[in-house]
Design a protein around this motif. Structure first.
Motif, PDB file in Angstrom:
ATOM      1  N   GLY A 136      31.245  39.160  22.078  1.00 30.84           N
ATOM      2  CA  GLY A 136      30.849  39.446  23.443  1.00 30.84           C
ATOM      3  C   GLY A 136      29.799  38.469  23.900  1.00 30.84           C
ATOM      4  N   ALA A 137      28.660  38.980  24.316  1.00 29.31           N
ATOM      5  CA  ALA A 137      27.598  38.151  24.855  1.00 29.31           C
ATOM      6  C   ALA A 137      26.645  37.694  23.750  1.00 29.31           C
ATOM      7  CB  ALA A 137      26.839  38.938  25.921  1.00 29.31           C
ATOM      8  N   THR A 138      27.161  37.442  22.565  1.00 32.35           N
ATOM      9  CA  THR A 138      26.323  37.048  21.447  1.00 32.35           C
ATOM     10  C   THR A 138      26.035  35.569  21.445  1.00 32.35           C
ATOM     11  OG1 THR A 138      28.234  36.702  20.034  1.00 32.35           O
ATOM     12  CG2 THR A 138      27.242  38.907  20.013  1.00 32.35           C
ATOM     13  N   GLY A 139      26.686  34.810  22.327  1.00 33.49           N
ATOM     14  CA  GLY A 139      26.477  33.381  22.359  1.00 33.49           C
ATOM     15  C   GLY A 139      27.407  32.636  21.414  1.00 33.49           C
ATOM     16  N   LYS A 140      28.230  33.350  20.678  1.00 35.06           N
ATOM     17  CA  LYS A 140      29.175  32.705  19.769  1.00 35.06           C
ATOM     18  C   LYS A 140      30.438  32.348  20.531  1.00 35.06           C
ATOM     19  CE  LYS A 140      27.354  35.041  15.734  1.00 35.06           C
ATOM     20  NZ  LYS A 140      27.641  35.916  14.621  1.00 35.06           N
ATOM     21  N   ALA A 141      31.507  32.021  19.817  1.00 37.63           N
ATOM     22  CA  ALA A 141      32.769  31.617  20.438  1.00 37.63           C
ATOM     23  C   ALA A 141      33.237  32.677  21.430  1.00 37.63           C
ATOM     24  CB  ALA A 141      33.825  31.404  19.361  1.00 37.63           C
ATOM     25  N   PRO A 142      33.712  32.263  22.608  1.00 34.30           N
ATOM     26  CA  PRO A 142      34.164  33.238  23.603  1.00 34.30           C
ATOM     27  C   PRO A 142      35.421  33.953  23.132  1.00 34.30           C
ATOM     28  CG  PRO A 142      34.704  31.015  24.298  1.00 34.30           C
ATOM     29  CD  PRO A 142      33.873  30.895  23.052  1.00 34.30           C
ATOM     30  N   ALA A 143      35.583  35.175  23.601  1.00 32.75           N
ATOM     31  CA  ALA A 143      36.770  35.954  23.271  1.00 32.75           C
ATOM     32  C   ALA A 143      37.989  35.332  23.941  1.00 32.75           C
ATOM     33  CB  ALA A 143      36.598  37.396  23.740  1.00 32.75           C
ATOM     34  N   THR A 144      39.138  35.502  23.332  1.00 33.45           N
ATOM     35  CA  THR A 144      40.379  35.038  23.939  1.00 33.45           C
ATOM     36  C   THR A 144      40.614  35.835  25.216  1.00 33.45           C
ATOM     37  OG1 THR A 144      41.304  34.482  21.788  1.00 33.45           O
ATOM     38  CG2 THR A 144      42.868  34.814  23.568  1.00 33.45           C
ATOM     39  N   ALA A 145      41.058  35.168  26.253  1.00 32.59           N
ATOM     40  CA  ALA A 145      41.315  35.824  27.533  1.00 32.59           C
ATOM     41  C   ALA A 145      42.389  36.890  27.365  1.00 32.59           C
ATOM     42  CB  ALA A 145      41.748  34.796  28.562  1.00 32.59           C
ATOM     43  N   LEU A 146      42.173  38.046  27.982  1.00 30.53           N
ATOM     44  CA  LEU A 146      43.157  39.125  27.981  1.00 30.53           C
ATOM     45  C   LEU A 146      43.810  39.188  29.359  1.00 30.53           C
ATOM     46  CD1 LEU A 146      41.170  41.995  26.219  1.00 30.53           C
ATOM     47  CD2 LEU A 146      43.017  40.613  25.261  1.00 30.53           C
ATOM     48  N   VAL A 147      45.116  39.072  29.404  1.00 32.77           N
ATOM     49  CA  VAL A 147      45.860  39.185  30.654  1.00 32.77           C
ATOM     50  C   VAL A 147      46.176  40.661  30.833  1.00 32.77           C
ATOM     51  CG1 VAL A 147      47.921  38.506  31.898  1.00 32.77           C
ATOM     52  CG2 VAL A 147      46.771  36.862  30.400  1.00 32.77           C
ATOM     53  N   VAL A 148      45.583  41.281  31.863  1.00 30.56           N
ATOM     54  CA  VAL A 148      45.652  42.734  31.991  1.00 30.56           C
ATOM     55  C   VAL A 148      46.552  43.246  33.110  1.00 30.56           C
ATOM     56  CG1 VAL A 148      43.429  43.104  30.873  1.00 30.56           C
ATOM     57  CG2 VAL A 148      43.513  42.804  33.345  1.00 30.56           C
ATOM     58  N   HIS A 149      46.902  42.386  34.081  1.00 33.43           N
ATOM     59  CA  HIS A 149      47.721  42.905  35.183  1.00 33.43           C
ATOM     60  C   HIS A 149      48.294  41.757  35.994  1.00 33.43           C
ATOM     61  CE1 HIS A 149      48.872  45.490  38.576  1.00 33.43           C
ATOM     62  NE2 HIS A 149      48.734  46.477  37.722  1.00 33.43           N
ATOM     63  N   ALA A 150      49.408  42.026  36.649  1.00 33.26           N
ATOM     64  CA  ALA A 150      49.975  41.125  37.654  1.00 33.26           C
ATOM     65  C   ALA A 150      50.300  41.975  38.872  1.00 33.26           C
ATOM     66  CB  ALA A 150      51.226  40.431  37.125  1.00 33.26           C
ATOM     67  N   ARG A 151      49.960  41.472  40.043  1.00 33.20           N
ATOM     68  CA  ARG A 151      50.195  42.209  41.293  1.00 33.20           C
ATOM     69  C   ARG A 151      50.553  41.215  42.383  1.00 33.20           C
ATOM     70  NH1 ARG A 151      44.765  42.115  43.606  1.00 33.20           N
ATOM     71  NH2 ARG A 151      43.394  41.261  42.007  1.00 33.20           N
ATOM     72  N   TRP A 152      51.025  41.711  43.501  1.00 31.31           N
ATOM     73  CA  TRP A 152      51.505  40.845  44.568  1.00 31.31           C
ATOM     74  C   TRP A 152      51.348  41.537  45.904  1.00 31.31           C
ATOM     75  CZ3 TRP A 152      53.989  42.928  40.526  1.00 31.31           C
ATOM     76  CH2 TRP A 152      54.747  44.059  40.795  1.00 31.31           C
ATOM     77  N   GLY A 153      51.468  40.742  46.955  1.00 29.38           N
ATOM     78  CA  GLY A 153      51.406  41.290  48.300  1.00 29.38           C
ATOM     79  C   GLY A 153      51.973  40.301  49.288  1.00 29.38           C
ATOM     80  N   GLY A 154      52.462  40.837  50.401  1.00 29.37           N
ATOM     81  CA  GLY A 154      53.004  40.013  51.468  1.00 29.37           C
ATOM     82  C   GLY A 154      52.008  39.906  52.601  1.00 29.37           C
ATOM     83  N   HIS A 155      51.868  38.718  53.138  1.00 28.88           N
ATOM     84  CA  HIS A 155      50.979  38.460  54.263  1.00 28.88           C
ATOM     85  C   HIS A 155      51.790  37.770  55.362  1.00 28.88           C
ATOM     86  CE1 HIS A 155      47.481  39.494  51.791  1.00 28.88           C
ATOM     87  NE2 HIS A 155      48.170  38.948  50.807  1.00 28.88           N
ATOM     88  N   CYS A 156      51.197  37.599  56.522  1.00 28.96           N
ATOM     89  CA  CYS A 156      51.928  37.028  57.661  1.00 28.96           C
ATOM     90  C   CYS A 156      52.571  35.683  57.353  1.00 28.96           C
ATOM     91  CB  CYS A 156      51.003  36.888  58.871  1.00 28.96           C
ATOM     92  SG  CYS A 156      50.559  38.456  59.639  1.00 28.96           S
ATOM     93  N   THR A 157      51.853  34.796  56.659  1.00 27.99           N
ATOM     94  CA  THR A 157      52.365  33.440  56.449  1.00 27.99           C
ATOM     95  C   THR A 157      52.524  33.048  54.977  1.00 27.99           C
ATOM     96  OG1 THR A 157      50.125  32.544  56.567  1.00 27.99           O
ATOM     97  CG2 THR A 157      51.399  32.608  58.633  1.00 27.99           C
ATOM     98  N   PHE A 158      52.280  33.998  54.074  1.00 25.69           N
ATOM     99  CA  PHE A 158      52.457  33.695  52.654  1.00 25.69           C
ATOM    100  C   PHE A 158      52.636  34.973  51.848  1.00 25.69           C
ATOM    101  CE2 PHE A 158      47.941  34.249  53.322  1.00 25.69           C
ATOM    102  CZ  PHE A 158      47.497  34.948  52.212  1.00 25.69           C
TER     103      PHE A 158
END
Length: 172
Positions: free
Chosen positions: A33-55
């Motif tokens: 964690g915040a121990t200053g050692k090697a950072p933790a591997t990134a955890l992919v926790v979600h994917a989401r989406w939405g529609g907008h007027c132009t994208f």
């Protein structure tokens, strides 16, 4: 010339240890964690989406430090590592790879809370799939109605990767 068997054995042992450490996959790296050692591997926790007027927008949520992300147009989507075809509707596809990253915890349980495969009826975005969580690479595939004109970028606090896909103004 003097031979030093102990020094030679010690040097060989150090080289073997260094070689073994260099082959440990990112998903097996120590998680701190915040121990200053090697950072933790990134955890992919979600994917989401939405529609907008132009994208249409696809967002991939990450816990930890955002890893490098590659976005590449591909002819078809395949699951990693099986190579099986991903059954999403659409004529154009983007492969999105986050690495080093995982979508599971240290016990192998999934942490990704989004769908693994979903059809989406937006103007451009037609579907999203989690295509892989293998050897420190998390992959997603996105399917589109037409060739996507996209802008990919990272947002912080919380960490997320965004792909905006342009389309004609549907709100005008």
């Amino acid at each position: 010339m003097h031979h030093h068997p102990r020094r030679a054995a010690l040097a060989a042992g150090l080289l073997l240890t260094a070689a073994a450490c260099a082959t440990i996959p990112a998903s097996a790296a120590p998680r701190t964690g915040a121990t200053g050692k090697a950072p933790a591997t990134a955890l992919v926790v979600h994917a989401r989406w939405g529609g907008h007027c132009t994208f249409d927008r696809l967002v991939i949520d990450v816990r930890g430090t955002m890893p490098p992300v590659a976005v590449k147009p591909v002819e078809e989507l395949r699951y990693d590592p099986s190579g099986k075809h991903v059954p999403l509707p659409g004529r154009h596809f983007l492969r999105i790879s986050l690495s080093p990253a995982v979508a599971h915890d240290t016990a192998g349980r999934p942490v990704h809370q989004g769908p693994r495969l979903v059809k989406i009826p937006l103007t451009q975005l037609r579907g999203v799939a989690l295509t892989g969580d293998f050897e420190g690479v998390v992959g997603f595939g996105a399917a589109f109605h037409a060739n996507p004109v996209y802008h990919a970028f990272t947002l912080h606090d919380p960490e997320r990767f965004v792909v905006d896909v342009r389309h004609a103004d549907r709100c005008a």
